[in-house]
Motif scaffolding. Structure first.
Motif, PDB file in Angstrom:
ATOM      1  N   PRO A  73      63.627  90.675  32.335  1.00 29.70           N
ATOM      2  CA  PRO A  73      62.689  91.497  31.557  1.00 29.70           C
ATOM      3  C   PRO A  73      62.003  92.316  32.398  1.00 29.70           C
ATOM      4  O   PRO A  73      61.704  91.758  33.541  1.00 29.70           O
ATOM      5  CB  PRO A  73      61.711  90.407  30.711  1.00 29.70           C
ATOM      6  N   LEU A  74      61.472  93.510  32.111  1.00 34.29           N
ATOM      7  CA  LEU A  74      60.492  94.270  32.965  1.00 34.29           C
ATOM      8  C   LEU A  74      59.246  93.577  33.622  1.00 34.29           C
ATOM      9  O   LEU A  74      58.490  94.224  34.166  1.00 34.29           O
ATOM     10  CB  LEU A  74      60.572  95.713  32.426  1.00 34.29           C
ATOM     11  N   ASP A  75      58.756  92.935  32.630  1.00 37.23           N
ATOM     12  CA  ASP A  75      57.562  92.117  33.177  1.00 37.23           C
ATOM     13  C   ASP A  75      57.783  91.012  34.196  1.00 37.23           C
ATOM     14  O   ASP A  75      56.836  90.226  34.455  1.00 37.23           O
ATOM     15  CB  ASP A  75      56.732  91.632  31.883  1.00 37.23           C
ATOM     16  N   THR A  76      58.984  90.863  34.664  1.00 40.43           N
ATOM     17  CA  THR A  76      59.366  89.854  35.789  1.00 40.43           C
ATOM     18  C   THR A  76      58.719  90.113  37.025  1.00 40.43           C
ATOM     19  O   THR A  76      58.930  91.451  37.251  1.00 40.43           O
ATOM     20  CB  THR A  76      60.793  89.726  35.789  1.00 40.43           C
ATOM     21  N   SER A  77      58.226  89.521  37.881  1.00 37.98           N
ATOM     22  CA  SER A  77      57.770  89.924  39.145  1.00 37.98           C
ATOM     23  C   SER A  77      58.718  89.949  40.283  1.00 37.98           C
ATOM     24  O   SER A  77      59.791  89.385  40.053  1.00 37.98           O
ATOM     25  CB  SER A  77      56.784  88.965  39.619  1.00 37.98           C
ATOM     26  N   THR A  78      58.706  90.836  41.050  1.00 37.83           N
ATOM     27  CA  THR A  78      59.745  90.993  42.178  1.00 37.83           C
ATOM     28  C   THR A  78      59.875  89.588  42.810  1.00 37.83           C
ATOM     29  O   THR A  78      60.924  89.338  43.334  1.00 37.83           O
ATOM     30  CB  THR A  78      59.273  92.296  43.170  1.00 37.83           C
ATOM     31  N   ALA A  79      58.816  88.940  43.032  1.00 34.73           N
ATOM     32  CA  ALA A  79      58.895  87.571  43.687  1.00 34.73           C
ATOM     33  C   ALA A  79      59.744  86.460  43.017  1.00 34.73           C
ATOM     34  O   ALA A  79      60.605  85.897  43.495  1.00 34.73           O
ATOM     35  CB  ALA A  79      57.417  87.077  43.871  1.00 34.73           C
ATOM     36  N   ALA A  80      59.831  86.729  41.571  1.00 34.65           N
ATOM     37  CA  ALA A  80      60.592  85.774  40.677  1.00 34.65           C
ATOM     38  C   ALA A  80      62.166  86.526  40.643  1.00 34.65           C
ATOM     39  O   ALA A  80      63.134  85.881  40.804  1.00 34.65           O
ATOM     40  CB  ALA A  80      60.385  86.001  39.235  1.00 34.65           C
ATOM     41  N   VAL A  81      62.341  87.709  40.848  1.00 30.13           N
ATOM     42  CA  VAL A  81      63.591  88.190  41.150  1.00 30.13           C
ATOM     43  C   VAL A  81      64.287  87.846  42.434  1.00 30.13           C
ATOM     44  O   VAL A  81      65.327  87.343  42.608  1.00 30.13           O
ATOM     45  CB  VAL A  81      63.451  89.824  41.178  1.00 30.13           C
ATOM     46  N   LEU A  82      63.345  88.016  43.478  1.00 32.34           N
ATOM     47  CA  LEU A  82      63.774  87.450  44.775  1.00 32.34           C
ATOM     48  C   LEU A  82      64.196  86.156  44.805  1.00 32.34           C
ATOM     49  O   LEU A  82      65.351  85.652  45.345  1.00 32.34           O
ATOM     50  CB  LEU A  82      62.869  87.754  45.678  1.00 32.34           C
ATOM     51  N   LYS A  83      63.419  85.034  43.976  1.00 34.47           N
ATOM     52  CA  LYS A  83      63.791  83.662  43.951  1.00 34.47           C
ATOM     53  C   LYS A  83      65.127  83.586  43.144  1.00 34.47           C
ATOM     54  O   LYS A  83      65.909  82.608  43.664  1.00 34.47           O
ATOM     55  CB  LYS A  83      62.749  82.912  43.190  1.00 34.47           C
ATOM     56  N   VAL A  84      65.392  84.351  42.161  1.00 29.38           N
ATOM     57  CA  VAL A  84      66.783  84.211  41.477  1.00 29.38           C
ATOM     58  C   VAL A  84      67.853  84.692  42.406  1.00 29.38           C
ATOM     59  O   VAL A  84      68.788  84.185  42.288  1.00 29.38           O
ATOM     60  CB  VAL A  84      66.564  85.008  39.990  1.00 29.38           C
ATOM     61  N   PHE A  85      67.600  85.765  43.294  1.00 28.01           N
ATOM     62  CA  PHE A  85      68.594  86.656  43.998  1.00 28.01           C
ATOM     63  C   PHE A  85      68.898  85.416  44.947  1.00 28.01           C
ATOM     64  O   PHE A  85      70.191  84.960  45.277  1.00 28.01           O
ATOM     65  CB  PHE A  85      67.935  87.634  44.620  1.00 28.01           C
ATOM     66  N   LEU A  86      68.208  84.511  45.736  1.00 30.07           N
ATOM     67  CA  LEU A  86      68.428  83.415  46.475  1.00 30.07           C
ATOM     68  C   LEU A  86      68.811  82.116  45.949  1.00 30.07           C
ATOM     69  O   LEU A  86      69.901  81.914  46.497  1.00 30.07           O
ATOM     70  CB  LEU A  86      67.068  83.051  47.211  1.00 30.07           C
ATOM     71  N   GLU A  87      68.632  81.706  44.702  1.00 34.79           N
ATOM     72  CA  GLU A  87      69.158  80.787  44.002  1.00 34.79           C
ATOM     73  C   GLU A  87      70.875  80.973  43.693  1.00 34.79           C
ATOM     74  O   GLU A  87      71.544  80.260  43.880  1.00 34.79           O
ATOM     75  CB  GLU A  87      68.618  80.381  42.732  1.00 34.79           C
ATOM     76  N   GLU A  88      70.890  82.376  43.234  1.00 34.49           N
ATOM     77  CA  GLU A  88      72.276  82.663  42.979  1.00 34.49           C
ATOM     78  C   GLU A  88      73.068  82.785  44.265  1.00 34.49           C
ATOM     79  O   GLU A  88      74.493  82.724  44.254  1.00 34.49           O
ATOM     80  CB  GLU A  88      72.497  84.184  42.181  1.00 34.49           C
ATOM     81  N   PHE A  89      72.412  83.294  45.469  1.00 31.27           N
ATOM     82  CA  PHE A  89      73.324  83.391  46.685  1.00 31.27           C
ATOM     83  C   PHE A  89      73.767  82.068  47.034  1.00 31.27           C
ATOM     84  O   PHE A  89      74.823  81.764  47.347  1.00 31.27           O
ATOM     85  CB  PHE A  89      72.351  84.089  47.846  1.00 31.27           C
ATOM     86  N   GLU A  90      72.705  81.278  46.934  1.00 31.06           N
ATOM     87  CA  GLU A  90      73.159  79.530  47.432  1.00 31.06           C
ATOM     88  C   GLU A  90      74.156  78.949  46.309  1.00 31.06           C
ATOM     89  O   GLU A  90      75.141  78.369  46.909  1.00 31.06           O
ATOM     90  CB  GLU A  90      72.026  78.644  47.135  1.00 31.06           C
ATOM     91  N   ARG A  91      74.089  79.415  45.086  1.00 33.16           N
ATOM     92  CA  ARG A  91      75.005  78.974  44.249  1.00 33.16           C
ATOM     93  C   ARG A  91      76.368  79.306  44.292  1.00 33.16           C
ATOM     94  O   ARG A  91      77.342  78.651  44.712  1.00 33.16           O
ATOM     95  CB  ARG A  91      74.747  79.235  42.669  1.00 33.16           C
ATOM     96  N   ALA A  92      76.522  80.617  44.844  1.00 30.58           N
ATOM     97  CA  ALA A  92      77.803  81.371  44.974  1.00 30.58           C
ATOM     98  C   ALA A  92      78.496  80.789  46.400  1.00 30.58           C
ATOM     99  O   ALA A  92      79.492  80.821  46.538  1.00 30.58           O
ATOM    100  CB  ALA A  92      77.597  82.986  45.082  1.00 30.58           C
ATOM    101  N   GLN A  93      77.426  80.644  47.392  1.00 34.62           N
ATOM    102  CA  GLN A  93      77.826  80.115  48.612  1.00 34.62           C
ATOM    103  C   GLN A  93      78.388  78.763  48.433  1.00 34.62           C
ATOM    104  O   GLN A  93      79.394  78.610  49.161  1.00 34.62           O
ATOM    105  CB  GLN A  93      76.717  80.157  49.343  1.00 34.62           C
ATOM    106  N   GLU A  94      77.898  77.958  47.611  1.00 31.66           N
ATOM    107  CA  GLU A  94      78.436  76.486  47.612  1.00 31.66           C
ATOM    108  C   GLU A  94      79.499  76.363  46.873  1.00 31.66           C
ATOM    109  O   GLU A  94      80.476  75.717  47.115  1.00 31.66           O
ATOM    110  CB  GLU A  94      77.361  75.517  46.694  1.00 31.66           C
ATOM    111  N   ALA A  95      79.846  77.449  45.769  1.00 33.77           N
ATOM    112  CA  ALA A  95      81.014  77.413  45.126  1.00 33.77           C
ATOM    113  C   ALA A  95      82.090  77.966  45.952  1.00 33.77           C
ATOM    114  O   ALA A  95      83.362  77.594  45.776  1.00 33.77           O
ATOM    115  CB  ALA A  95      80.779  78.470  43.897  1.00 33.77           C
ATOM    116  N   ALA A  96      81.918  78.708  46.702  1.00 35.09           N
ATOM    117  CA  ALA A  96      83.094  79.345  47.701  1.00 35.09           C
ATOM    118  C   ALA A  96      83.380  78.231  48.789  1.00 35.09           C
ATOM    119  O   ALA A  96      84.450  78.369  49.489  1.00 35.09           O
ATOM    120  CB  ALA A  96      82.593  80.648  48.469  1.00 35.09           C
ATOM    121  N   ALA A  97      82.530  77.219  49.151  1.00 34.56           N
ATOM    122  CA  ALA A  97      82.776  76.151  50.094  1.00 34.56           C
ATOM    123  C   ALA A  97      83.861  75.376  49.752  1.00 34.56           C
ATOM    124  O   ALA A  97      84.061  74.951  48.743  1.00 34.56           O
ATOM    125  CB  ALA A  97      81.337  75.609  50.688  1.00 34.56           C
TER     126      ALA A  97
END
Length: 97
Positions: A73-97
């Motif tokens: 949602p548009l009321d999401t803070s950019t800090a929260a978006v960054l956290k989601v980005f990093l969590e998704e990065f970790e999840r994708a990286q672990e899945a690829a390993a």
């Protein structure tokens, strides 16, 4: 665990695609709606999603990790978006390993 370098990379790429500085994006709980209103490159939420997609594409190209963000949602803070980005990065990286 995601390195500080990946977080910095995501912040810089998103700032580049938004046309704003890191401080303008990630200080004072800036919301996504505020990003759209402040960005000289965005007029609506589609432009915002394109900036996220370009950031994700840069991650795939430079780190070999495919990140997909959920709808936020548009009321999401950019800090929260960054956290989601990093969590998704970790999840994708672990899945690829």
């Amino acid at each position: 665990m995601v390195t500080q370098g990946v977080e910095t990379y995501i912040r810089l790429k998103f700032a580049e695609h938004a046309g704003l500085t890191d401080e303008q994006l990630f200080s004072d709980d800036v919301t996504l709606a505020a990003v759209i209103s402040r960005s000289p490159k965005m007029t609506n939420s589609i432009d915002l999603m394109e900036a996220f997609a370009r950031t994700a594409n840069a991650l795939r190209k430079d780190y070999g990790v495919r990140v997909r963000l959920p709808a936020l949602p548009l009321d999401t803070s950019t800090a929260a978006v960054l956290k989601v980005f990093l969590e998704e990065f970790e999840r994708a990286q672990e899945a690829a390993a």
